[in-house]
Motif scaffolding. Structure first.
Motif, mmCIF file in Angstrom:
data_model
loop_
_atom_site.group_PDB
_atom_site.id
_atom_site.type_symbol
_atom_site.label_atom_id
_atom_site.label_comp_id
_atom_site.label_asym_id
_atom_site.label_seq_id
_atom_site.Cartn_x
_atom_site.Cartn_y
_atom_site.Cartn_z
ATOM 1 N N MET A 175 -5.746 52.842 53.406
ATOM 2 C CA MET A 175 -5.647 53.923 52.425
ATOM 3 C C MET A 175 -4.630 54.934 52.935
ATOM 4 N N ASP A 176 -3.565 55.094 52.143
ATOM 5 C CA ASP A 176 -2.427 55.943 52.514
ATOM 6 C C ASP A 176 -2.645 57.382 52.037
ATOM 7 N N ASP A 177 -1.994 58.323 52.678
ATOM 8 C CA ASP A 177 -2.003 59.739 52.258
ATOM 9 C C ASP A 177 -3.424 60.270 52.079
ATOM 10 N N PHE A 178 -4.311 59.890 52.980
ATOM 11 C CA PHE A 178 -5.718 60.244 52.813
ATOM 12 C C PHE A 178 -5.922 61.760 52.855
ATOM 13 N N ALA A 232 -2.382 58.916 62.093
ATOM 14 C CA ALA A 232 -1.840 60.204 61.664
ATOM 15 C C ALA A 232 -0.390 60.020 61.236
ATOM 16 N N GLU A 233 -0.055 60.509 60.057
ATOM 17 C CA GLU A 233 1.311 60.422 59.543
ATOM 18 C C GLU A 233 2.067 61.714 59.825
ATOM 19 N N GLY A 234 3.359 61.603 60.011
ATOM 20 C CA GLY A 234 4.194 62.806 60.096
ATOM 21 C C GLY A 234 4.063 63.584 61.394
HETATM 22 MG MG MG Z 1 1.660 58.077 53.610
#
Ligand code: MG
Ligand code: C2E
Ligand code: MG
Ligand code: MG
Length: 288
Positions: A175-178, A232-234
């Motif tokens: 699941m992306d951008d949670f 963790a993204e970004g």
């Molecule tokens: Mg994302």
């Protein structure tokens, strides 16, 4: 000369008319040709396993170089491709490219591919995934498919059935951008995701906002107790990295390590990232 003026005149006229509608139509026309004109390229951003410090996965990110406008952001052309019914074709192309690429990497390195809601309108996606894997000769376990909550918003019965079949094939689902949607939490109950990707907006504020830190802590705890990997993204700074490590986050992705790179730059990242933590002084780690 006259012809040139005429052309400029026409250009000027076009610019006057330059409603966003007209811009959009031109972009739409060009997008339809982008695949056959070979204007797309898949780039790969490393995702690092906190436990080993090494790259465990790459996310495939589509790049479009428009002949006149140069690089167009996926945030602009992906929604357009969805609207004009091109995302199925483009998505299948990305899948094949990404699986072919990953087949040439060490076996512990996976590939993550983003899927749009429109790719879930039929069972066709299942054939495309199976086709990409078999043509590349890639172990399904090495493929991760990233979806956002928007995928589950509509026709969730059909979507859930497709997701289950994908998992039945051995493919992982993330699941992306949670945390950015309305009911991300509810969706965690409807499907056993393998991975939760914590949205960049929380990571960005993790040092200056106690709230952002609390949310990251809660998501990490939730993911861990549900048996899901948390990513963790970004991640852009060393401080963010350390904070995430102490929160028990499993994986990190971000400009701190690297932006998405072309395929030919992947080996240097595989050799370079984390090499010094292991006291590895091979030629590859010197090439950083
Ligand atoms: Mg994302
Ligand atoms: P995403 O799946 O959440 O991908 C992560 C985005 O965050 C990428 O933007 C990546 O370049 C950016 N990013 C990664 N680390 C950092 C960082 O440290 N700082 C900052 N500021 N940004 C970072 P990108 O490549 O522009 O893609 C935007 C979105 O477009 C993606 O978000 C994804 O939703 C979509 N997208 C890209 N490629 C594809 C594709 O092949 N298919 C589909 N359906 N969507 C795609
Ligand atoms: Mg993604
Ligand atoms: Mg995103």
């Amino acid at each position: 000369r006259a012809k040139a003026d005429g052309r400029n005149g026409f250009r000027f006229f076009e610019q006057e008319m330059d409603s966003s509608m007209q811009q959009r139509r031109m972009l739409e026309r060009d997008l339809r040709l982008a695949l056959q004109n070979d204007e797309f390229e898949v780039h790969y951003q490393p995702i690092v396993d906190m436990a080993t410090g090494r790259v465990s996965c790459f996310e495939a990110l589509l790049r479009w170089t428009h002949p006149e406008r140069g690089a167009v952001s996926p945030a602009e052309f992906i929604p357009l491709a969805e609207e004009i019914g091109l995302i199925g074709e483009i998505g299948a192309w990305v899948l094949q490219r990404a699986c072919d690429a990953a087949a040439g990497w060490p076996a512990h390195v996976r590939i993550a591919v983003n899927l749009s809601p429109a790719q879930f309108r039929s069972q066709l996606l299942l054939d495309q995934v199976a086709q990409a894997l078999s043509q590349a000769g890639l172990d399904p376990q090495r493929l991760e498919l990233e979806i956002t909550e928007s995928v589950l918003l509509r026709q969730s019965e059909l979507v859930l059935s497709i997701l289950k079949q994908l998992r039945g094939m051995g493919v992982r689902v993330s699941m992306d951008d949670f945390g950015t949607g309305y009911s991300s939490l509810g969706y965690l109950r409807s499907f056993p995701f393998d991975k939760i990707k914590i949205d960049r907006s929380f990571i960005r504020d993790i040092e200056k906002s106690g709230d952002a830190l609390s949310i990251v802590r809660a998501i990490t705890g939730l993911g861990t107790s549900l048996g899901m990997t948390t990513t963790a993204e970004g991640v852009e700074t060393f401080e963010q990295l350390n904070q995430l490590r102490s929160e028990g986050c499993n994986e990190v992705q971000g400009f701190y390590y690297s932006p998405a790179v072309r395929l030919d730059a992947v080996p240097a990242l595989l050799d370079g990232i984390g090499a010094d933590h292991h006291g590895n002084t091979s030629a590859a780690s010197n090439s950083r």
